[in-house]
Design an enzyme around this catalytic site. Structure first.
Site, PDB file in Angstrom:
ATOM      1  N   SER A 276       0.820  -1.202   0.000  1.00 45.21           N
ATOM      2  CA  SER A 276       0.000   0.000   0.000  1.00 45.21           C
ATOM      3  C   SER A 276       0.861   1.263   0.000  1.00 45.21           C
ATOM      4  CB  SER A 276      -0.972  -0.035   1.192  1.00 45.21           C
ATOM      5  OG  SER A 276      -1.958   0.952   1.094  1.00 45.21           O
TER       6      SER A 276
ATOM      7  N   ASP B 227     -10.193  -3.919  -4.433  1.00 40.94           N
ATOM      8  CA  ASP B 227      -9.349  -2.875  -3.851  1.00 40.94           C
ATOM      9  C   ASP B 227      -9.615  -1.553  -4.564  1.00 40.94           C
ATOM     10  OD1 ASP B 227      -7.338  -1.269  -2.822  1.00 40.94           O
ATOM     11  OD2 ASP B 227      -5.687  -2.539  -3.502  1.00 40.94           O
TER      12      ASP B 227
ATOM     13  N   HIS C 251      -7.852  -5.113  -0.535  1.00 41.01           N
ATOM     14  CA  HIS C 251      -6.717  -4.358  -0.031  1.00 41.01           C
ATOM     15  C   HIS C 251      -6.331  -4.858   1.362  1.00 41.01           C
ATOM     16  CE1 HIS C 251      -4.168  -0.758  -0.284  1.00 41.01           C
ATOM     17  NE2 HIS C 251      -4.282  -0.731   1.038  1.00 41.01           N
TER      18      HIS C 251
END
Length: 351
Positions: A198, A293, A323
Site C-alpha cells: 500500500s 481494492d 486491499h
C-alpha cells in the site's frame, strides 16, 4: 438467524484481545462459508468467502472515525492484534537503527534459520500516517521464513508530523544505507531488494525510481503489494470499492490530506510515482493487485506503464482478494496462496 450469527461473531472477537480470528478459522469450511453469507460479486469478481467472513466480522466491530493521527494509530495497532496468528520461527530478530534523511530511524532485521544472501528492505503500509514495526511484524517474519531471505523493516517518519516527501526521502536513505552495510547485514549488495504494501508500496516504487535517477545503488527487485501510486487522479475502482473492503474512500482522502496537505506536491513523482516522465531502466518488478481494492486500477495502470517502458515485470492479480490481504495470514485459502507465490518469487530472485 443473521442477527444471531452477528451476535456470535461479535462476541467471539471482542472477547479476545489477540489472535481472535484463529479459532474462527479453525471451524469447518462449510461452517465458515455459512457465516460469511451470500457470495459478493462485483465487476466480474467473486470475493473469497474466507476473506468475506473476516470483512463481516470487521463490519460488526465498533466504528472508529479517523479524527487525529494518534487515535488512528492506536486503533490500527489494536486491529492488527486480531490477525497475526502464530509467529514464524526465525533464527534471530534484531532491533537496530538505520540512516534516514535526517537522523537515525528505528528498524528491525529478520533472519531466517536457513538464509540465502538476499535482503528485502520493507516499508509498511498505513497511508503514511499509521503503522509501525509491530503492525507488520507477522508479515515480515513470514516473508523471511518462507522466502529464506533477510528482511529489514524500516520505521520511516509518519505524517502529519513529517509531511511529504519526508517518508520518501527516509526510504531512499534507508535503502542506500542497507546496500552500503550489506556485509554487516550478512547479504550480497547485489541482492538487496525493496518492497512494501500500500503506502509502503508507494515508497518502494519511489525508491526504485529515485535511486536510478540520482545515480544511487538501486534495488535488485522492487516488490509492490497493491501499491498507492497516484495521489491525483481517481479511477473507477475507487467508486466500485469505496466502502466495506478494509480501505475506504474516506480513508484514502484522510491519508492523502495528512501526507500531502499541500496539493501542489501530489503530481510530483516522489509522491505519485506513476506520474514520472521517464519509467525506463527501472529494476525488475513484482507487483500485485487485488480485485476488491479501491487502488486496483492505479496498480493495473502502473504495471502496464512499467511494461510499456521496457521494464521486466511480474504482475500478479488476485481477483478474489481485497486491499490489505498480505497482513491477513490467519485467513486460509487464497490469501495463503498469494503469500506462497510472493515468497517463492523472492526465493527464486534473491536466495
Amino acid at each position: 438467524m443473521n442477527s444471531r450469527l452477528d451476535s456470535v461473531l461479535r462476541d467471539s472477537v471482542t472477547g479476545l484481545q489477540a489472535n481472535a480470528l484463529t479459532p474462527l478459522y479453525a471451524l469447518p469450511a462449510a461452517v465458515r462459508r455459512r457465516l460469511a453469507g451470500a457470495p459478493i460479486q462485483i465487476d466480474g469478481n467473486v470475493l473469497d468467502p474466507d476473506l468475506q467472513l473476516l470483512l463481516r466480522v470487521d463490519n460488526l466491530l465498533p466504528r472508529t472515525t479517523k479524527t487525529d493521527a494518534a487515535t488512528a494509530r492506536a486503533h490500527f495497532r489494536s486491529l492488527c492484534k486480531l490477525i497475526p496468528g502464530t509467529p514464524a520461527e526465525l533464527q534471530r530478530v534484531t532491533d537496530l537503527t538505520v540512516r534516514g534523511a535526517d537522523g537515525q530511524l528505528g528498524a528491525r532485521l529478520y533472519i531466517p534459520r536457513e538464509a540465502g544472501r538476499g535482503l528485502l528492505v520493507f516499508f509498511h503500509g498505513g497511508g503514511w500516517v499509521v503503522g509501525d514495526l509491530n503492525t507488520h511484524d507477522g508479515l515480515c517474519r513470514a516473508i523471511a521464513a518462507d522466502a529464506g531471505i533477510r528482511v529489514l523493516s524500516v520505521d520511516y517518519r509518519l505524517a502529519p508530523e513529517a509531511l511529504a516527501p519526508t517518508a520518501a526521502e527516509d526510504a531512499i536513505a534507508a535503502f542506500t544505507w542497507a546496500v552500503e552495510h550489506a556485509d554487516d547485514l550478512g547479504v550480497d549488495p547485489a541482492l538487496v531488494a525493496v518492497g512494501g504494501d500500500s503506502a509502503g508500496g508507494n515508497l518502494a516504487a519511489v525508491v526504485a525510481q529515485q535511486t536510478v535517477r540520482r545515480g544511487l545503488p538501486h534495488p535488485a527487485l522492487q516488490v509492490l503489494l497493491y501499491p498507492a501510486v497516484d495521489l491525483v487522479a481517481r479511477r473507477p475502482s475507487r467508486d466500485l470499492f469505496s466502502e466495506g473492503f478494509i480501505l475506504s474512500e474516506n480513508d484514502i482522502i484522510w491519508y492523502r490530506d495528512h501526507y500531502t496537505p499541500d496539493p501542489t506536491i501530489r503530481p510530483d513523482p516522489i509522491v505519485s510515482p506513476i506520474r514520472a516522465d521517464d519509467l525506463t531502466g527501472l529494476p525488475p518488478t513484482y507487483l500485485t493487485t487485488a480485485g476488491f481494492d479501491p487502488l486496483r486500477d492505479e496498480g493495473l495502470e502502473y504495471a502496464k506503464a512499467l511494461r510499456a517502458a521496457g521494464n521486466p515485470i511480474t504482475h500478479i492479480p488476485h481477483p478474489t482478494l481485497c486491499h490489505g490481504y498480505a497482513n491477513l495470514l490467519t485467513v486460509p485459502g487464497k490469501i495463503r496462496q498469494a503469500h506462497a507465490h510472493l515468497t517463492n518469487h523472492l526465493r527464486n530472485a534473491l536466495y
